[in-house]
Design a protein around this motif. Structure first.
Motif, PDB file in Angstrom:
ATOM      1  N   VAL A   1       0.850  -1.190   0.000  1.00 39.57           N
ATOM      2  CA  VAL A   1       0.000   0.000   0.000  1.00 39.57           C
ATOM      3  C   VAL A   1       0.886   1.241   0.000  1.00 39.57           C
ATOM      4  O   VAL A   1       2.082   1.167   0.303  1.00 39.57           O
TER       5      VAL A   1
ATOM      6  N   ALA B   1       1.636   6.108   3.493  1.00 35.81           N
ATOM      7  CA  ALA B   1       0.768   6.744   4.480  1.00 35.81           C
ATOM      8  C   ALA B   1      -0.333   5.813   4.963  1.00 35.81           C
ATOM      9  O   ALA B   1      -0.921   6.045   6.029  1.00 35.81           O
ATOM     10  N   ASP B   2      -0.623   4.765   4.193  1.00 39.27           N
ATOM     11  CA  ASP B   2      -1.700   3.840   4.547  1.00 39.27           C
ATOM     12  C   ASP B   2      -1.193   2.576   5.223  1.00 39.27           C
ATOM     13  O   ASP B   2      -1.986   1.677   5.521  1.00 39.27           O
ATOM     14  N   GLY B   3       0.105   2.483   5.445  1.00 37.42           N
ATOM     15  CA  GLY B   3       0.674   1.231   5.909  1.00 37.42           C
ATOM     16  C   GLY B   3       0.804   1.112   7.414  1.00 37.42           C
ATOM     17  O   GLY B   3       0.829   2.103   8.144  1.00 37.42           O
ATOM     18  N   ASP B   4       0.869  -0.118   7.865  1.00 39.77           N
ATOM     19  CA  ASP B   4       1.231  -0.407   9.251  1.00 39.77           C
ATOM     20  C   ASP B   4       2.729  -0.197   9.436  1.00 39.77           C
ATOM     21  O   ASP B   4       3.177   0.139  10.534  1.00 39.77           O
TER      22      ASP B   4
ATOM     23  N   THR C   1       6.463   1.132   7.091  1.00 39.76           N
ATOM     24  CA  THR C   1       7.027   1.682   5.863  1.00 39.76           C
ATOM     25  C   THR C   1       8.507   1.354   5.782  1.00 39.76           C
ATOM     26  O   THR C   1       9.195   1.233   6.815  1.00 39.76           O
TER      27      THR C   1
ATOM     28  N   HIS D   1       1.774   3.105  -6.969  1.00 41.08           N
ATOM     29  CA  HIS D   1       2.283   4.173  -6.113  1.00 41.08           C
ATOM     30  C   HIS D   1       3.810   4.208  -6.053  1.00 41.08           C
ATOM     31  O   HIS D   1       4.389   5.169  -5.542  1.00 41.08           O
TER      32      HIS D   1
ATOM     33  N   GLY E   1       4.936   0.677   1.512  1.00 41.52           N
ATOM     34  CA  GLY E   1       4.014   0.602   2.631  1.00 41.52           C
ATOM     35  C   GLY E   1       3.464  -0.804   2.726  1.00 41.52           C
ATOM     36  O   GLY E   1       3.147  -1.427   1.706  1.00 41.52           O
TER      37      GLY E   1
ATOM     38  N   ALA F   1       0.623  -3.274   4.847  1.00 39.62           N
ATOM     39  CA  ALA F   1      -0.521  -3.350   5.760  1.00 39.62           C
ATOM     40  C   ALA F   1      -0.915  -4.804   5.931  1.00 39.62           C
ATOM     41  O   ALA F   1      -1.034  -5.551   4.951  1.00 39.62           O
TER      42      ALA F   1
ATOM     43  N   THR G   1      -3.588  -7.315   6.374  1.00 37.43           N
ATOM     44  CA  THR G   1      -5.039  -7.386   6.171  1.00 37.43           C
ATOM     45  C   THR G   1      -5.483  -8.836   6.314  1.00 37.43           C
ATOM     46  O   THR G   1      -4.826  -9.752   5.821  1.00 37.43           O
TER      47      THR G   1
ATOM     48  N   GLY H   1       1.939   4.936   9.075  1.00 37.32           N
ATOM     49  CA  GLY H   1       1.004   5.950   9.525  1.00 37.32           C
ATOM     50  C   GLY H   1      -0.106   5.410  10.385  1.00 37.32           C
ATOM     51  O   GLY H   1      -0.794   6.177  11.040  1.00 37.32           O
ATOM     52  N   ARG H   2      -0.325   4.104  10.394  1.00 33.64           N
ATOM     53  CA  ARG H   2      -1.419   3.558  11.205  1.00 33.64           C
ATOM     54  C   ARG H   2      -0.980   3.291  12.622  1.00 33.64           C
ATOM     55  O   ARG H   2       0.175   2.975  12.873  1.00 33.64           O
TER      56      ARG H   2
END
Length: 234
Positions: free
Chosen positions: A80, A83-86, A88, A132, A196, A198, A200, A232-233
């Motif tokens: 991802v 900014a959207d990741g758990d 980076t 991205h 990034g 995440a 899921t 960011g999360r």
């Protein structure tokens, strides 16, 4: 009262069995390709300590997402935007020879005295063949005047490494990966490239359970901590 008591006992035994089986249920997790095998082993060991049976499947980003969608795995490490990741991971350029300071893409532009075929090429791994990361890099290369063939997505890390070791080519890697492969790593001046990641899961309950059990070890396997920063999360 004897028969109702027997029913209560049977129900209790069934419930205990279901709880035990739930704790032993295998949980399949799709992870990026190219992670160090010892670091992945640490992920599995952490899951065992937490009473889980974790099965790891290495795959590229699109395949990981498809495996989760089709129910082939219960969880995936998704690629991802940072900014959207758990987590980076900062990317740069790695090669066989060290380059001082930050690398500017216009430094790789073919000169008038040497043909374009001799200019350094930049290899992008399948792991980073996502919009991205890929699109900003290709746009910046065009603005810097690089040839259309100077940046390309490679078939594998092994193919990119072979090219890098035999020439002045460069490969987009994290500092963690470069050190593991004994390559010289330099930050990229522009564009800033950040992976990034995440976690899921198909079931929300698995998400919290996985994070608690293997979060630290999984972050290490992804290269978080060396040339990286928390995402960011929360």
């Amino acid at each position: 009262m004897l028969e109702p008591a027997r029913q209560v006992v049977r129900a209790s035994e069934t419930l205990l069995l279901e709880v035990e089986e739930a704790g032993l249920r295998s949980l399949h997790l799709a992870v990026p390709t190219g992670c160090d095998v010892r670091e992945l082993a640490a992920v599995e060991l952490a899951s065992r300590d937490a009473g889980m049976q974790l099965v790891l499947t290495e795959a590229e980003p699109r395949v990981r997402a498809d495996l989760l969608t089709r129910g082939r795995v219960e969880a995936q490490v998704a690629a991802v935007p940072g900014a959207d990741g758990d987590w980076t991971v900062t990317l740069g350029l790695a090669g066989a020879l060290p380059r001082p300071g930050r690398v500017h893409l216009d430094q790789l532009r073919p000169s008038g005295r040497s043909p374009a075929s001799e200019a350094a090429h930049v290899h992008l791994l399948p792991e980073d063949d996502v919009p991205h990361l890929r699109d900003p890099l290709f746009a910046a290369a065009e603005s810097a005047g690089l040839g259309v063939a100077q940046i390309s997505v490679t078939t594998s890390l092994a193919a990119a490494l072979a090219s890098v070791l035999a020439s002045t080519d460069l490969v987009v890697l994290s500092e963690h990966e470069a050190r593991r492969l004994d390559l010289a790593w330099s930050p990229l001046a522009h564009p800033p490239l950040t992976r990034g990641y995440a976690l899921t899961c198909a079931m929300a309950s698995d998400s919290a359970r996985l994070r608690a059990a293997i979060g630290t070890q999984l972050a290490a396997a992804l290269g978080v901590g060396l040339g990286s920063q928390p995402g960011g999360r929360p």
